[in-house]
Design a protein around this motif. Structure first.
Motif, PDB file in Angstrom:
ATOM      1  N   LYS A  34      69.014  30.779  -4.882  1.00 17.99           N
ATOM      2  CA  LYS A  34      68.688  29.401  -4.480  1.00 17.99           C
ATOM      3  C   LYS A  34      68.753  27.822  -5.797  1.00 17.99           C
ATOM      4  CE  LYS A  34      65.659  31.779  -1.627  1.00 17.99           C
ATOM      5  NZ  LYS A  34      66.748  33.243  -1.682  1.00 17.99           N
ATOM      6  N   GLU A  35      68.698  28.602  -6.429  1.00 17.10           N
ATOM      7  CA  GLU A  35      69.487  26.869  -7.395  1.00 17.10           C
ATOM      8  C   GLU A  35      70.871  26.426  -7.505  1.00 17.10           C
ATOM      9  OE1 GLU A  35      69.550  26.760 -12.646  1.00 17.10           O
ATOM     10  OE2 GLU A  35      68.619  28.310 -11.645  1.00 17.10           O
ATOM     11  N   ASP A  36      71.731  27.509  -7.221  1.00 15.07           N
ATOM     12  CA  ASP A  36      73.374  26.748  -6.215  1.00 15.07           C
ATOM     13  C   ASP A  36      73.262  25.845  -5.790  1.00 15.07           C
ATOM     14  OD1 ASP A  36      74.002  29.091  -8.938  1.00 15.07           O
ATOM     15  OD2 ASP A  36      74.515  30.604  -7.448  1.00 15.07           O
ATOM     16  N   VAL A  37      72.459  26.421  -4.660  1.00 13.38           N
ATOM     17  CA  VAL A  37      71.967  24.829  -3.587  1.00 13.38           C
ATOM     18  C   VAL A  37      71.531  23.733  -4.498  1.00 13.38           C
ATOM     19  CG1 VAL A  37      71.126  24.720  -1.160  1.00 13.38           C
ATOM     20  CG2 VAL A  37      72.012  27.119  -2.041  1.00 13.38           C
ATOM     21  N   PHE A  38      70.814  23.543  -4.725  1.00 17.24           N
ATOM     22  CA  PHE A  38      70.063  22.882  -5.151  1.00 17.24           C
ATOM     23  C   PHE A  38      70.920  22.154  -6.920  1.00 17.24           C
ATOM     24  CE2 PHE A  38      66.350  24.393  -3.724  1.00 17.24           C
ATOM     25  CZ  PHE A  38      65.866  24.229  -2.597  1.00 17.24           C
ATOM     26  N   ARG A  39      71.064  22.620  -7.223  1.00 14.58           N
ATOM     27  CA  ARG A  39      72.554  21.936  -8.295  1.00 14.58           C
ATOM     28  C   ARG A  39      73.759  21.140  -7.598  1.00 14.58           C
ATOM     29  NH1 ARG A  39      73.719  26.440 -10.521  1.00 14.58           N
ATOM     30  NH2 ARG A  39      72.997  26.378 -12.182  1.00 14.58           N
ATOM     31  N   GLU A  40      74.047  21.849  -5.940  1.00 14.86           N
ATOM     32  CA  GLU A  40      75.290  20.903  -5.401  1.00 14.86           C
ATOM     33  C   GLU A  40      74.118  20.281  -4.854  1.00 14.86           C
ATOM     34  OE1 GLU A  40      78.769  21.836  -4.415  1.00 14.86           O
ATOM     35  OE2 GLU A  40      77.788  21.682  -6.428  1.00 14.86           O
ATOM     36  N   VAL A  41      73.370  19.972  -4.815  1.00 12.73           N
ATOM     37  CA  VAL A  41      72.433  18.639  -3.655  1.00 12.73           C
ATOM     38  C   VAL A  41      72.259  17.688  -4.777  1.00 12.73           C
ATOM     39  CG1 VAL A  41      69.893  18.313  -4.055  1.00 12.73           C
ATOM     40  CG2 VAL A  41      71.260  20.003  -2.354  1.00 12.73           C
ATOM     41  N   VAL A  46      59.229  31.736  -3.928  1.00 13.98           N
ATOM     42  CA  VAL A  46      57.505  31.814  -4.963  1.00 13.98           C
ATOM     43  C   VAL A  46      57.995  30.366  -4.495  1.00 13.98           C
ATOM     44  CG1 VAL A  46      56.366  31.675  -5.844  1.00 13.98           C
ATOM     45  CG2 VAL A  46      57.690  33.882  -6.007  1.00 13.98           C
ATOM     46  N   TRP A  47      57.215  29.477  -4.438  1.00 10.02           N
ATOM     47  CA  TRP A  47      56.824  27.650  -3.966  1.00 10.02           C
ATOM     48  C   TRP A  47      57.085  27.500  -5.194  1.00 10.02           C
ATOM     49  CZ3 TRP A  47      53.189  24.768  -6.320  1.00 10.02           C
ATOM     50  CH2 TRP A  47      51.865  25.496  -6.421  1.00 10.02           C
ATOM     51  N   SER A  48      56.233  27.497  -6.341  1.00  9.17           N
ATOM     52  CA  SER A  48      56.124  27.044  -7.438  1.00  9.17           C
ATOM     53  C   SER A  48      57.852  27.348  -8.098  1.00  9.17           C
ATOM     54  CB  SER A  48      55.572  28.168  -9.062  1.00  9.17           C
ATOM     55  OG  SER A  48      55.654  29.055  -9.127  1.00  9.17           O
ATOM     56  N   GLY A  73      59.750  23.677  -8.149  1.00  9.93           N
ATOM     57  CA  GLY A  73      59.363  22.298  -9.066  1.00  9.93           C
ATOM     58  C   GLY A  73      60.537  22.788  -9.795  1.00  9.93           C
ATOM     59  N   GLN A  74      60.475  23.956 -10.542  1.00  7.84           N
ATOM     60  CA  GLN A  74      60.959  24.249 -11.929  1.00  7.84           C
ATOM     61  C   GLN A  74      62.651  23.574 -11.936  1.00  7.84           C
ATOM     62  OE1 GLN A  74      60.225  28.548 -11.960  1.00  7.84           O
ATOM     63  NE2 GLN A  74      58.131  28.093 -12.548  1.00  7.84           N
ATOM     64  N   ILE A  75      62.988  24.206 -10.300  1.00 13.55           N
ATOM     65  CA  ILE A  75      64.300  24.469 -10.548  1.00 13.55           C
ATOM     66  C   ILE A  75      64.467  22.586 -10.706  1.00 13.55           C
ATOM     67  CG2 ILE A  75      66.655  23.668  -8.870  1.00 13.55           C
ATOM     68  CD1 ILE A  75      65.074  27.043  -8.108  1.00 13.55           C
ATOM     69  N   SER A 133      63.660  15.005  -8.566  1.00 15.54           N
ATOM     70  CA  SER A 133      62.088  14.445  -8.532  1.00 15.54           C
ATOM     71  C   SER A 133      60.571  16.310  -8.563  1.00 15.54           C
ATOM     72  CB  SER A 133      61.499  13.365  -7.491  1.00 15.54           C
ATOM     73  OG  SER A 133      61.341  13.953  -6.369  1.00 15.54           O
ATOM     74  N   VAL A 134      60.151  15.777  -8.012  1.00 21.76           N
ATOM     75  CA  VAL A 134      59.287  16.412  -8.491  1.00 21.76           C
ATOM     76  C   VAL A 134      58.826  16.775  -6.988  1.00 21.76           C
ATOM     77  CG1 VAL A 134      57.048  14.522  -7.958  1.00 21.76           C
ATOM     78  CG2 VAL A 134      56.685  17.381  -8.802  1.00 21.76           C
ATOM     79  N   PRO A 135      58.648  18.091  -6.218  1.00 19.51           N
ATOM     80  CA  PRO A 135      59.158  17.999  -4.647  1.00 19.51           C
ATOM     81  C   PRO A 135      57.697  17.904  -4.151  1.00 19.51           C
ATOM     82  CG  PRO A 135      59.844  20.420  -5.458  1.00 19.51           C
ATOM     83  CD  PRO A 135      58.704  19.554  -7.103  1.00 19.51           C
ATOM     84  N   TYR A 136      58.012  16.889  -3.612  1.00 18.50           N
ATOM     85  CA  TYR A 136      57.437  15.642  -2.195  1.00 18.50           C
ATOM     86  C   TYR A 136      56.754  16.324  -1.312  1.00 18.50           C
ATOM     87  CZ  TYR A 136      57.411  12.434  -5.605  1.00 18.50           C
ATOM     88  OH  TYR A 136      57.111  11.229  -7.200  1.00 18.50           O
ATOM     89  N   MET A 137      55.913  17.467  -1.388  1.00 20.46           N
ATOM     90  CA  MET A 137      55.393  18.131   0.509  1.00 20.46           C
ATOM     91  C   MET A 137      54.913  17.037   1.668  1.00 20.46           C
ATOM     92  SD  MET A 137      52.401  21.458   0.893  1.00 20.46           S
ATOM     93  CE  MET A 137      51.029  20.557   0.988  1.00 20.46           C
TER      94      MET A 137
END
Length: 338
Positions: free
Chosen positions: A164-171, A211-213, A216-218, A225-229
């Motif tokens: 998943k981190e690879d996706v958010f790195r591209e984001v 896992v949901w937590s 935020g770490q990624i 930003s912090v993930p705003y739910m």
């Protein structure tokens, strides 16, 4: 994602229709897609204007259409046959565009075959939708440059990727500063077993959720930003697979994540009053997150980090901001009072 897992996901979704899901999972997906609040009229109409054949290939677990999209460049990660892309194409208007990326060619072919139908339905001179075949964790291979996209969306797709981190790195790379990813996905309260991970069917239905937590770490690591739910709903698999999942719980969650501006850390002091002045159609209260809402014309106290994110975003024009100097406790000089 390893080649074997990519292949299994492609095969799982290639010829799938919504009715092919198990009864319990279909009920879950329908519940996830029922909005908690009334949708603006334009959004409702845009969704109605999507062809039935495209609707039947829609497998999302939420509603990923943020406000204020006119003129925006929107990237749909894991667009499938294009349900969300075609709906949003009506909201960005002809001055904006939507680019859908997916690794499943069968679904992309369906989207391509209905581009002209949707162009005519929307009354557009030229289609503002483009589809690209590729992987959402490798946007560089599809020609997406740094800081080039205003908004990203994704609907229950990131859980299908292995890293998943690879996706958010591209984001973080492709979004413009102040841009946002507004997405729904499946999350667990703790990791699934190795046996569940190895089940192609379970993985395809969302058991590859992080896992949901961890999200935020990624985000913190990548300068997001912090993930705003926005909202969350229970996500249930069929009883026949419960043994593999054990006591693990899942939720379909919609998040908003903003790419921080470069000067965010430098200005990280003091507090601000933020006032939503209206202007977003049919939105009387702007919701940054479930616990951070801005009723029209009511000043809301925010910290400097939220201020920097809002000020750099496309939402800034709908707000006014007032700096509140931080009051630090200090010892008073008694001789100034005698």
């Amino acid at each position: 994602m390893c080649d074997a897992k990519k292949k299994s996901v492609k095969e799982f979704y290639g010829n799938l229709k919504t009715e092919d899901f198990s009864e319990s999972l279909n009920e879950t997906l329908q519940a996830c897609n029922r909005p908690k609040n009334a949708l603006p009229k334009k959004v409702r109409e845009a969704l109605k204007n999507v062809h039935d054949e495209v609707q039947n290939r829609y497998f999302g677990c939420g509603l990923c259409i943020p406000p204020a999209l006119e003129g925006a460049t929107v990237l749909d990660l894991g667009c499938g046959a294009g349900r969300d892309a075609f709906a949003i194409s009506q909201l960005v208007c002809e001055s904006g565009k939507v680019i859908g990326v997916d690794m499943t060619q069968e679904l992309l072919k369906i989207g391509e075959s209905f581009k002209e139908w949707h162009r005519q339905k929307a009354g557009q001179k030229v289609s503002n939708v483009e589809f690209k075949h590729g992987f959402i964790e490798k946007l560089d291979e599809l020609g997406f440059s740094d800081n080039s996209v205003d908004v990203m969306i994704s609907n229950c797709v990131i859980c299908l990727t292995a890293v998943k981190e690879d996706v958010f790195r591209e984001v973080a790379r492709v979004l413009k500063p102040g841009g946002e990813i507004y997405f729904s996905d499946c999350y667990g309260n703790k990791p699934v077993s190795k046996e569940a991970q190895e089940s192609d069917k379970l993985w395809g239905e969302g058991a590859g959720a992080m896992v949901w937590s961890e999200l935020g770490q990624i985000c913190e690591k990548l300068g997001l930003s912090v993930p705003y739910m926005q909202n969350a709903s229970p996500y249930k698999f069929g009883d026949n697979v419960q043994e593999l999942l054990g006591d693990r719980k899942f939720a379909a969650v919609t998040w908003r994540i903003i790419k921080k501006p470069q000067n965010c850390e430098k200005n990280n002091n003091g507090s601000w009053l933020a006032t939503y002045n209206g202007g977003m159609e049919e939105i009387c209260t702007f919701q940054l997150a479930q616990n951070i809402k801005f009723p029209k014309s009511k000043p809301i106290l925010i910290n400097s980090e939220i201020f920097a994110e809002l000020q750099s975003s496309r939402y800034a024009k709908f707000f006014s901001f007032e700096k509140i100097e931080e009051i630090m406790p200090q010892q008073l000089n008694p001789f100034e009072f005698t």
